[in-house]
Design an enzyme around this catalytic site. Structure first.
Site: not given
Length: 119
Positions: A21, A73, A53, A98
């Site tokens: 990863e 997290e 934004y 993910k």
């Protein structure tokens, strides 16, 4: 409290606990819902009295592309803290998707959802 939402922000990042990863990276998708009072901006039709934004979107993508972390997290927390730095934003919900997580069984998505506020 009013809401401004950005959904489906995509960026390639190198987050995860496995070497593959970190080396190859993968696509992460982020949804952000900002809680703020938009009445002052609406009354004066003034961008300076609300959250921009477009800038938030760029910052979220920069965080995803930035320094790798082990956990989504942690990534969600970094995004939330950055969003709360914008004047007027009182609350934020962040969902980090993910979809290419290294899971050995068929699945559609993995998400972490957090809500943070100034209080």
């Amino acid at each position: 409290m009013d809401r401004v939402a950005l959904r489906g922000l995509k960026a390639r990042g190198h987050h995860g606990v496995f070497p593959r990863e970190r080396e190859e990276g993968q696509t992460f998708i982020v949804d952000v819902v900002l809680g703020l009072d938009t009445r002052p901006a609406a009354a004066d039709d003034d961008l300076a009295k609300t959250v921009h934004y477009g800038i938030v979107a760029e910052e979220v993508v920069e965080i995803v592309r930035g320094e790798p972390v082990d956990l989504i997290e942690t990534l969600a927390e970094r995004i939330a803290q950055r969003c709360l730095k914008h004047d007027g934003v009182q609350e934020v919900e962040v969902v980090v998707h993910k979809p290419d997580a290294p899971i050995a069984v068929p699945f559609d998505d993995v998400t972490v959802t957090i809500t943070r506020s100034r209080v």
